[in-house]
Design a protein around this motif. Structure first.
Motif, PDB file in Angstrom:
ATOM      1  N   ARG A  43       0.896  -1.180   0.000  1.00 33.49           N
ATOM      2  CA  ARG A  43       0.000   0.000   0.000  1.00 33.49           C
ATOM      3  C   ARG A  43       0.916   1.207   0.000  1.00 33.49           C
ATOM      4  N   ASN A  44       0.688   2.116  -0.911  1.00 31.91           N
ATOM      5  CA  ASN A  44       1.616   3.237  -1.009  1.00 31.91           C
ATOM      6  C   ASN A  44       1.592   4.079   0.266  1.00 31.91           C
ATOM      7  N   THR A  45       2.700   4.754   0.523  1.00 33.99           N
ATOM      8  CA  THR A  45       2.839   5.511   1.774  1.00 33.99           C
ATOM      9  C   THR A  45       2.312   6.932   1.620  1.00 33.99           C
ATOM     10  N   ARG A  46       2.014   7.545   2.751  1.00 30.60           N
ATOM     11  CA  ARG A  46       1.582   8.949   2.737  1.00 30.60           C
ATOM     12  C   ARG A  46       2.701   9.844   2.215  1.00 30.60           C
ATOM     13  N   HIS A  47       3.914   9.535   2.632  1.00 32.41           N
ATOM     14  CA  HIS A  47       5.043  10.351   2.184  1.00 32.41           C
ATOM     15  C   HIS A  47       5.180  10.300   0.669  1.00 32.41           C
ATOM     16  N   ASN A  48       5.047   9.093   0.119  1.00 31.40           N
ATOM     17  CA  ASN A  48       5.176   8.963  -1.325  1.00 31.40           C
ATOM     18  C   ASN A  48       4.011   9.621  -2.052  1.00 31.40           C
ATOM     19  N   PHE A  49       2.847   9.565  -1.437  1.00 31.91           N
ATOM     20  CA  PHE A  49       1.681  10.258  -2.004  1.00 31.91           C
ATOM     21  C   PHE A  49       2.029  11.737  -2.213  1.00 31.91           C
ATOM     22  N   LEU A  50       2.643  12.340  -1.209  1.00 32.06           N
ATOM     23  CA  LEU A  50       3.012  13.760  -1.301  1.00 32.06           C
ATOM     24  C   LEU A  50       4.070  13.987  -2.377  1.00 32.06           C
ATOM     25  N   PHE A  51       5.043  13.082  -2.442  1.00 33.61           N
ATOM     26  CA  PHE A  51       6.076  13.213  -3.478  1.00 33.61           C
ATOM     27  C   PHE A  51       5.426  13.201  -4.864  1.00 33.61           C
ATOM     28  N   ILE A  52       4.490  12.283  -5.067  1.00 35.80           N
ATOM     29  CA  ILE A  52       3.846  12.194  -6.379  1.00 35.80           C
ATOM     30  C   ILE A  52       2.979  13.433  -6.641  1.00 35.80           C
ATOM     31  N   GLU A  53       2.395  14.007  -5.594  1.00 36.73           N
ATOM     32  CA  GLU A  53       1.681  15.274  -5.785  1.00 36.73           C
ATOM     33  C   GLU A  53       2.602  16.316  -6.415  1.00 36.73           C
ATOM     34  N   THR A  54       3.860  16.350  -5.939  1.00 31.40           N
ATOM     35  CA  THR A  54       4.786  17.353  -6.488  1.00 31.40           C
ATOM     36  C   THR A  54       5.171  17.007  -7.934  1.00 31.40           C
ATOM     37  N   LEU A  55       5.275  15.721  -8.243  1.00 30.83           N
ATOM     38  CA  LEU A  55       5.553  15.318  -9.638  1.00 30.83           C
ATOM     39  C   LEU A  55       4.422  15.767 -10.556  1.00 30.83           C
ATOM     40  N   GLY A  85      -1.911   3.112  -5.261  1.00 29.40           N
ATOM     41  CA  GLY A  85      -1.655   1.678  -5.157  1.00 29.40           C
ATOM     42  C   GLY A  85      -1.932   1.150  -3.751  1.00 29.40           C
ATOM     43  N   ASP A  86      -2.768   0.116  -3.671  1.00 25.65           N
ATOM     44  CA  ASP A  86      -3.185  -0.378  -2.358  1.00 25.65           C
ATOM     45  C   ASP A  86      -3.818  -1.752  -2.511  1.00 25.65           C
ATOM     46  N   VAL A  87      -3.103  -2.791  -2.093  1.00 26.06           N
ATOM     47  CA  VAL A  87      -3.635  -4.156  -2.241  1.00 26.06           C
ATOM     48  C   VAL A  87      -4.841  -4.394  -1.337  1.00 26.06           C
ATOM     49  N   SER A  88      -5.047  -3.527  -0.356  1.00 29.83           N
ATOM     50  CA  SER A  88      -6.118  -3.789   0.613  1.00 29.83           C
ATOM     51  C   SER A  88      -7.480  -3.320   0.138  1.00 29.83           C
ATOM     52  N   ASP A 146      -8.326  -3.418   4.802  1.00 29.86           N
ATOM     53  CA  ASP A 146      -7.617  -4.159   5.849  1.00 29.86           C
ATOM     54  C   ASP A 146      -6.340  -4.764   5.257  1.00 29.86           C
ATOM     55  N   LEU A 147      -5.223  -4.089   5.480  1.00 34.23           N
ATOM     56  CA  LEU A 147      -3.960  -4.499   4.856  1.00 34.23           C
ATOM     57  C   LEU A 147      -3.502  -5.860   5.364  1.00 34.23           C
ATOM     58  N   SER A 148      -3.696  -6.077   6.654  1.00 36.61           N
ATOM     59  CA  SER A 148      -3.291  -7.345   7.243  1.00 36.61           C
ATOM     60  C   SER A 148      -4.067  -8.506   6.608  1.00 36.61           C
ATOM     61  N   ALA A 149      -5.354  -8.295   6.415  1.00 38.31           N
ATOM     62  CA  ALA A 149      -6.185  -9.330   5.775  1.00 38.31           C
ATOM     63  C   ALA A 149      -5.759  -9.553   4.328  1.00 38.31           C
ATOM     64  N   ALA A 150      -5.446  -8.473   3.625  1.00 35.74           N
ATOM     65  CA  ALA A 150      -5.035  -8.598   2.216  1.00 35.74           C
ATOM     66  C   ALA A 150      -3.738  -9.391   2.116  1.00 35.74           C
ATOM     67  N   LEU A 151      -2.748  -9.005   2.891  1.00 35.99           N
ATOM     68  CA  LEU A 151      -1.453  -9.697   2.825  1.00 35.99           C
ATOM     69  C   LEU A 151      -1.575 -11.118   3.383  1.00 35.99           C
ATOM     70  N   GLY A 152      -2.526 -11.320   4.273  1.00 39.28           N
ATOM     71  CA  GLY A 152      -2.776 -12.650   4.828  1.00 39.28           C
ATOM     72  C   GLY A 152      -3.284 -13.635   3.788  1.00 39.28           C
ATOM     73  N   ALA A 179       7.382  -3.077   7.282  1.00 41.27           N
ATOM     74  CA  ALA A 179       5.976  -3.175   7.701  1.00 41.27           C
ATOM     75  C   ALA A 179       5.230  -4.240   6.885  1.00 41.27           C
ATOM     76  N   ASP A 180       5.504  -4.317   5.582  1.00 34.28           N
ATOM     77  CA  ASP A 180       4.852  -5.330   4.743  1.00 34.28           C
ATOM     78  C   ASP A 180       5.324  -6.732   5.111  1.00 34.28           C
ATOM     79  N   GLN A 181       6.615  -6.828   5.385  1.00 36.12           N
ATOM     80  CA  GLN A 181       7.181  -8.144   5.709  1.00 36.12           C
ATOM     81  C   GLN A 181       6.497  -8.718   6.949  1.00 36.12           C
ATOM     82  N   LYS A 182       6.277  -7.847   7.929  1.00 34.08           N
ATOM     83  CA  LYS A 182       5.683  -8.319   9.181  1.00 34.08           C
ATOM     84  C   LYS A 182       4.260  -8.837   8.994  1.00 34.08           C
ATOM     85  N   LEU A 183       3.568  -8.323   7.994  1.00 32.22           N
ATOM     86  CA  LEU A 183       2.162  -8.722   7.785  1.00 32.22           C
ATOM     87  C   LEU A 183       2.013  -9.868   6.793  1.00 32.22           C
TER      88      LEU A 183
END
Lengths: 363, 363
Positions: free
Chosen positions: B169-181, B266-269, B275-281, B305-309
Motif C-alpha cells: 500500500r503506497n505511503t503517505r510520504h510517497n503520495f506527497l512526493f507524487i503530488e509534487t511530480l 496503489g493499495d492491495v487492501s 484491511d492491509l493485514s487481511a489482504a497480505l494474509g 511493515a509489509d514483511q511483518k504482515l
C-alpha cells in the motif's frame, strides 16, 4: 498589504533594528541603509563574556528562535546569559527584497552570502554592545551555516559553537533540492521575473514550494505514524494545507529566493580557497554538532564529515520523527534533547591560553 | 513527431501486442481496443510451470527490464524460464494517453489502477499462453506494487513473489512526493489542461519533474561521492541535465500522469475493504522483499511493515548508493545482489498441498 503585516512587530516582535549604513556584499553589491533586526533577552554582564548568539534559518525569524531555543530554566537562560537573536538578511525583518529601498527592491535585490550575514552580525555585536567574546553561537539549518561561518571567520571570538542540522559547506544533494524550491516559486504564472505586483498573486508557486517542504522537511516515519495528528491536523491533506502551505503562503517569494541562493552557496571554505579541511582547521571553539536522525536533508551520516575535519568537536544525534523541521520544536522531546546537549557544552569550561599559562573561563 | 519515435520498436522493442478488446476499469471507465505490449524470452515448458512475469515501473518499459533483470547465466535465465515482461497501461507501449483512440486520448484517458494492470496481465498470460502458474513475479517500485497485487489477487497462481523497493500500500510520504511530480507537469505554461499540441512544448514541466527525481531518486551519499562520474558525467549539472532530464524529456506528460495517479493510489487492501493485514494474509506465495538501503522513497525501515504482515515472507537489504533509481542497474553490484537473492528464492522448492499430501514443486 498582507505581506507587510506578516513581517510585522505584531507577528515577529518585539524586535529592534540596527542600521549598518551602506553595507558592502561579497558578491559586489551594496545594501544601502542596511537594517539588521534583532531581539535580546537577559543582561550583558560587566565582563561582557556571557553573550550567546542565536542565528535564524530559511524563512525563520527571531520569534521562532525566541520561542523554541531560549527561556527561563532552559539551557539558554536569560537569567544567566545575554541572548542576542539576529535575523538574517532577506528574512523579512532585516533588510529584504520586499522592504528594500527602490533601487534594490524585489528582483533587484543583490546576492547575499552567509559570510555577509556573519560580518553584519559581527558589526552589530561589537559596535552596539561591545561584545568581543561569545559564550556560544547556535543555530539550525541555515542558522548552522552561519554558526559554522562564525567559528571559521572569528575563531578567537567564538568560545562554543553548536550547528544543528546543517553543514559547513552545503551538499550537492541539497543544492538540487534548493533548485527545485527556486523553480517552484519562479514557475508561478504571475512570477513576472520577480516583478509581481502583490505576492499573493504568486500563491500557486508558494504552495508548490511548500509541498516540496512537505516531502523533504519531515520524514517518512512522521507520515507513517500520522504524527501530524499530534499537531491538531486530522488528515494528511489538512496538515499539508494548514501547516506547511499555511506557513509559507504569507511570505514574499523574493525574500525566499534571496535566502535560497545564500543557502545553496553556503561554504566556509571560500576563506581558504575551497579547502574545507583548512577552513575547519581554523576553528578554536569547542564545537558540538547536533544532527537529527530523521533528517532527509542533512542526516547524521552526512554531518559526520564536518565532525571529522573539525578539531575539538563532537557530535550528538537528536532523535526526531519530525525530521529536518523538528527544528521547529514540534516534538517536546526535541527541545529536551537540545537543552541537554546545550547544557553539556555550556557547562564545559573553555581553556584559554595567555602567555603560556592556561586557565579556565566559565562562560 | 519525436514522441512517437520515443515509444517505438526502435527504442523499446522488439515487443509484441495483445489486444484485450474493450477493457473495463475499476474506476468505471473502459479502454476500447486495449493493447498490452509485452516481450518474451525463453520457452514455456510442456507443464507450463516455468513462467516468470516481470512488471514495469513508473516511466519504465519492457526494454529496461529485459536489459537489467534477465539474461543468459543470470538468475532469471531464458535457458531455463519462460520470461514474460508486460508493460503497464499508460507507459507508452501498452495503450496510453498519447496513443489512445480519439475519445480516450490525452487528458481524456480514464483513471487506471494497479489492479487493472494485474487483471490485464492475468488475461494475457492465461488467454495467450495458457499459463496458470507463475514460478515468480518480480518488479521494482510500481512494478513491486503490481507484484504485491498479483500475490494478493491470485494467491494460487503465484508461487514466488519478489517486490523490490515498493510497498503493498503506497505511503503517505510517497503520495506527497507524487503530488509534487504531478504539479510539476501541470504547472507548465503550455500544459493547457493536458491538451497540449506537442509534448515538446511541456519541456519546462518535464525538466522540473526530472529535477524532483534528481532529489528523491538517488541518495545524498550518491551525490557526496560524485558517483555520477562513474556514469560518464563530469559534473552535477551535466548529470542533472544529461541523465535525469534527458531520460524524462522525450516522454509524454499525460502518460506520466496516468502512471502517477495509479502509483499514488496503489493499495492491495482495496480487495479487503482497507484491511492491509487481511489482504497480505491472503498470500500463499513465498515472498522475498528486497529493499534498497539508500532508497529515499521506500527505505528498508519502511518496507519492513509489509514483511511483518506477510506470511511466509523474508526481507533482504540491497546496498546501493544510487538509491531508489539503483533499480536501473546503475551499479554492477546492484544486479549481482538482486541475482543472488532471486537465485535463492528460485532454488527454494515450493510445497504444494493436494488432498492432504504435500510434495515439492521445482518451478
Amino acid at each position: 498589504m498582507e505581506k507587510i503585516s506578516y513581517y510585522s512587530q505584531e507577528n515577529h516582535g518585539p524586535y529592534q533594528v540596527y542600521n549598518l549604513g551602506d553595507f558592502e556584499l561579497e558578491e559586489g553589491g551594496i545594501i544601502n541603509d542596511c537594517q539588521i533586526a534583532y531581539s535580546t533577552f537577559g543582561k550583558l554582564n560587566p565582563r561582557k563574556d556571557n553573550a550567546i548568539l542565536i542565528t535564524t534559518w530559511y524563512s525563520g525569524t527571531s520569534k521562532i528562535m525566541e520561542q523554541v531555543y531560549q527561556g527561563e530554566g532552559r539551557a539558554i537562560d536569560p537569567a544567566k546569559y545575554f541572548i542576542v537573536i539576529i535575523n538574517q538578511i532577506g528574512n523579512g525583518l532585516s533588510t529584504s527584497p520586499h522592504s528594500a529601498m527602490d533601487g534594490l527592491k524585489g528582483a533587484k535585490f543583490p546576492r547575499v552570502r552567509i559570510s555577509d550575514d556573519v560580518r553584519a552580525q559581527y558589526r552589530l555585536l561589537t559596535e552596539l554592545f561591545g561584545i568581543e567574546s561569545l559564550a556560544l553561537v547556535v543555530g539550525g539549518s541555515m542558522g548552522a551555516q552561519q554558526t559554522w561561518e562564525w567559528a571559521v571567520r572569528y575563531p578567537d571570538m567564538v568560545k562554543r559553537a553548536v550547528p544543528i542540522a546543517g553543514r559547513a559547506r552545503n551538499t550537492r544533494h541539497n543544492f538540487l533540492f534548493i533548485e527545485t524550491l527556486k523553480y517552484a516559486l519562479m514557475s508561478d504564472p504571475n512570477w513576472n521575473e520577480g516583478n509581481y505586483t502583490d505576492s499573493n498573486l504568486v500563491s500557486r508557486g508558494l504552495k508548490h514550494h511548500a509541498d516540496l517542504w512537505s516531502v523533504m522537511g519531515f520524514s517518512i516515519e512522521f507520515y507513517k505514524q500520522e504524527l501530524y495528528k499530534n499537531l491538531g491536523f486530522s488528515s494528511l491533506e489538512e496538515f499539508r494545507v494548514g501547516f506547511t502551505q499555511g506557513y509559507f503562503l504569507p511570505m514574499d517569494p523574493n525574500n525566499l529566493l534571496c535566502m535560497a541562493w545564500k543557502w545553496q552557496k553556503g561554504d566556509v571554505s571560500r576563506i581558504t580557497n575551497g579547502d574545507l579541511s583548512a577552513a575547519l582547521g581554523r576553528i578554536k571553539s569547542k564545537v558540538l554538532i547536533l544532527a537529527i536522525d530523521g533528517d532527509m536533508l542533512y542526516p547524521p551520516s552526512d554531518c559526520e564529515a564536518d565532525q571529522k575535519l573539525t578539531p575539538n568537536s563532537e557530535m550528538r544525534i537528536i532523535h526526531s520523527y519530525a525530521g529536518h523541521l523538528g527544528l521547529f520544536g514540534i516534538e517536546p522531546s526535541f527541545s529536551e534533547q537540545v537543552d541537554k546537549y546545550l547544557k553539556e557544552i555550556l557547562d564545559t569550561p573553555i581553556e584559554k591560553k595567555i602567555s603560556g599559562k592556561s586557565f579556565s573561563l566559565r562562560n
